[in-house]
Design a protein around this motif. Structure first.
Motif, PDB file in Angstrom:
ATOM      1  N   GLU A  28       1.002  -1.266  -0.462  1.00  0.00           N
ATOM      2  CA  GLU A  28       0.134  -0.184  -0.036  1.00  0.00           C
ATOM      3  C   GLU A  28       0.970   1.306  -0.524  1.00  0.00           C
ATOM      4  O   GLU A  28       1.803   1.755   0.924  1.00  0.00           O
ATOM      5  CB  GLU A  28      -1.006  -0.208   0.806  1.00  0.00           C
ATOM      6  N   THR A  29       1.098   2.154  -0.925  1.00  0.00           N
ATOM      7  CA  THR A  29       1.388   3.468  -0.958  1.00  0.00           C
ATOM      8  C   THR A  29       0.707   4.567  -0.875  1.00  0.00           C
ATOM      9  O   THR A  29      -0.537   4.873  -0.639  1.00  0.00           O
ATOM     10  CB  THR A  29       2.403   3.716  -2.486  1.00  0.00           C
ATOM     11  N   THR A  30       1.299   5.713  -0.086  1.00  0.00           N
ATOM     12  CA  THR A  30       0.720   7.072  -0.423  1.00  0.00           C
ATOM     13  C   THR A  30      -0.272   7.172  -1.682  1.00  0.00           C
ATOM     14  O   THR A  30      -0.559   8.415  -2.068  1.00  0.00           O
ATOM     15  CB  THR A  30       1.529   7.908   0.300  1.00  0.00           C
ATOM     16  N   ASP A  31       0.885   6.909  -2.957  1.00  0.00           N
ATOM     17  CA  ASP A  31       0.116   7.886  -3.993  1.00  0.00           C
ATOM     18  C   ASP A  31       0.009   6.538  -5.199  1.00  0.00           C
ATOM     19  O   ASP A  31       0.799   5.634  -5.227  1.00  0.00           O
ATOM     20  CB  ASP A  31       1.415   8.672  -4.579  1.00  0.00           C
ATOM     21  N   GLY A  32      -0.843   6.512  -6.126  1.00  0.00           N
ATOM     22  CA  GLY A  32      -0.644   5.802  -7.208  1.00  0.00           C
ATOM     23  C   GLY A  32       0.206   5.736  -7.909  1.00  0.00           C
ATOM     24  O   GLY A  32       0.632   4.689  -9.040  1.00  0.00           O
ATOM     25  N   GLU A  33       0.806   6.920  -8.348  1.00  0.00           N
ATOM     26  CA  GLU A  33       2.209   6.887  -9.278  1.00  0.00           C
ATOM     27  C   GLU A  33       3.606   5.442  -8.446  1.00  0.00           C
ATOM     28  O   GLU A  33       3.958   5.390  -9.491  1.00  0.00           O
ATOM     29  CB  GLU A  33       2.950   8.193  -9.743  1.00  0.00           C
TER      30      GLU A  33
END
Length: 66
Positions: free
Chosen positions: A49-54
Motif C-alpha cells: 500500500e502506497t501513499t500515491d498511485g504513481e
C-alpha cells in the motif's frame, strides 16, 4: 495498492521486497511524499500500500522489468 503474487513471488519474497524498497527510496528523492505505507504478506505473495498511485505504478514497472 500493488498486489504481487504467484509461485515466483513466494520463492523470491525477500528479493522482491528489497527491490520495492529500493524503488521507494529512489522515488522519494524526487517526490518526498511518495512512500510505502505497508507491506502485508499473503499466501503466495504480498500487497504493497502506497501513499500515491504513481508510486504503485513505478513499483509495478520495476518488478515487471526485473
Amino acid at each position: 495498492m500493488l498486489h504481487v503474487g504467484g509461485a515466483f513471488a513466494a520463492l523470491h519474497h525477500a528479493d522482491l521486497i528489497g527491490l520495492v524498497r529500493n524503488v521507494e527510496e529512489r522515488e522519494r528523492s524526487n517526490h518526498p511524499l511518495n512512500r510505502i505505507m505497508s507491506i502485508e504478506p499473503e499466501e503466495n505473495g504480498f500487497v504493497v500500500e502506497t501513499t500515491d498511485g504513481e508510486l504503485a505504478q513505478a513499483l509495478g514497472r520495476a518488478l515487471h522489468k526485473a
